[in-house]
Design an enzyme around this catalytic site. Structure first.
Site, PDB file in Angstrom:
ATOM      1  N   CYS A  14       4.630 -38.687 -36.734  1.00 17.51           N
ATOM      2  CA  CYS A  14       4.587 -38.016 -35.447  1.00 17.51           C
ATOM      3  C   CYS A  14       5.501 -38.779 -34.481  1.00 17.51           C
ATOM      4  O   CYS A  14       5.328 -39.974 -34.290  1.00 17.51           O
ATOM      5  CB  CYS A  14       3.142 -38.013 -34.959  1.00 17.51           C
ATOM      6  SG  CYS A  14       2.836 -37.705 -33.232  1.00 17.51           S
ATOM      7  N   GLU A 117       5.939 -30.873 -32.613  1.00 13.09           N
ATOM      8  CA  GLU A 117       6.796 -30.803 -33.791  1.00 13.09           C
ATOM      9  C   GLU A 117       7.807 -29.688 -33.565  1.00 13.09           C
ATOM     10  O   GLU A 117       7.569 -28.771 -32.757  1.00 13.09           O
ATOM     11  CB  GLU A 117       5.961 -30.551 -35.047  1.00 13.09           C
ATOM     12  CG  GLU A 117       6.762 -30.626 -36.343  1.00 13.09           C
ATOM     13  CD  GLU A 117       7.636 -31.861 -36.413  1.00 13.09           C
ATOM     14  OE1 GLU A 117       8.867 -31.686 -36.578  1.00 13.09           O
ATOM     15  OE2 GLU A 117       7.119 -32.982 -36.264  1.00 13.09           O
TER      16      GLU A 117
END
Length: 234
Positions: A14, A117
């Protein structure tokens, strides 16, 4: 703070997330000690900046600021020569020299309101925001370390977020995802004897998603603006 190029972090899940919660939420889900304090909301956190980290201190659980990007205690070179350590792979975290000592003795939780994302072709990436459907903070499994700057001798606390294979739902957006703990497993992660058992993908209904503005492609500018996580109009 200088802006962070999108291409540098979007492939390594992440690489961007948010921390925007109240002290009441911190007390409820994190069971921290210490007096209440104001928490600065941040909606586009990038690696190497400061983040809130929950760890076990001498008196109990504490929420403390740390550098996002783990620096192992044995690191002797300048920080600019450190490889990317803001993520650690769940499959190898117990063996990799960069992380294995912290995995054994310095596990932590990185509370998050959500994370980003991107999908699409290079040059035309679409940013997506992911959060818990009920709005509660997410509990990312993490590790922390204390390093001493060889030039100044100043201690630097730092942390990393552990990532693992995406579940079936998340795989439509990325093949990796943060290891997100159930809050009931917080104690087992922080001090349990079998932390590896918790390094698994969350249930497929653990997250919700929507498209947001490409403004998040650039960090360091307006990161305290809650409009960054608003749904983008078609």
């Amino acid at each position: 703070m200088t802006s962070t190029p999108l291409h540098r972090y979007h492939r390594l899940m992440c690489g961007r997330f948010t921390q925007a919660y109240t002290w009441a939420e911190v007390e409820r889900f994190l069971s921290v000690i210490g007096p209440a304090r104001n928490l600065r909301p941040r909606y586009n956190i990038a690696p190497t900046t400061q983040i809130d980290v929950l760890r076990t201190g001498d008196a109990g659980r504490e929420l403390v600021p740390m550098r996002w990007g783990l620096v192992p205690s044995w690191w002797k070179r300048p920080l600019k020569e450190l490889p990317a350590t803001f993520n650690a792979r769940a499959e190898t975290v117990a063996e990799k020299p960069m992380f294995r000592s912290a995995f054994s003795a310095r596990r932590c939780i990185i509370p998050a309101s959500g994370f980003y994302e991107w999908t699409g072709a290079p040059g035309a990436k679409t940013p997506h925001y992911f959060s818990a459907p009920d709005g509660r903070p997410l509990a990312f499994a993490g590790l922390w370390e204390r390093w001493r700057d060889p030039e100044t001798q100043e201690p630097v606390d730092s942390a990393t977020i552990i990532v693992g294979p995406a579940n079936a739902w998340m795989s439509a957006y990325h093949y990796r995802m943060p290891v997100t703990l159930d809050w009931s497993d917080a104690g087992a992660w922080l001090a349990g004897e079998r932390p590896g058992d918790l390094l698994c993908s969350p249930p497929e209904d653990a997250l919700q998603e929507w498209v947001v503005s490409p403004r998040v492609n650039r960090s360091g500018v307006g990161d305290d603006d809650p409009r960054l996580i608003e749904r983008s109009l078609p």
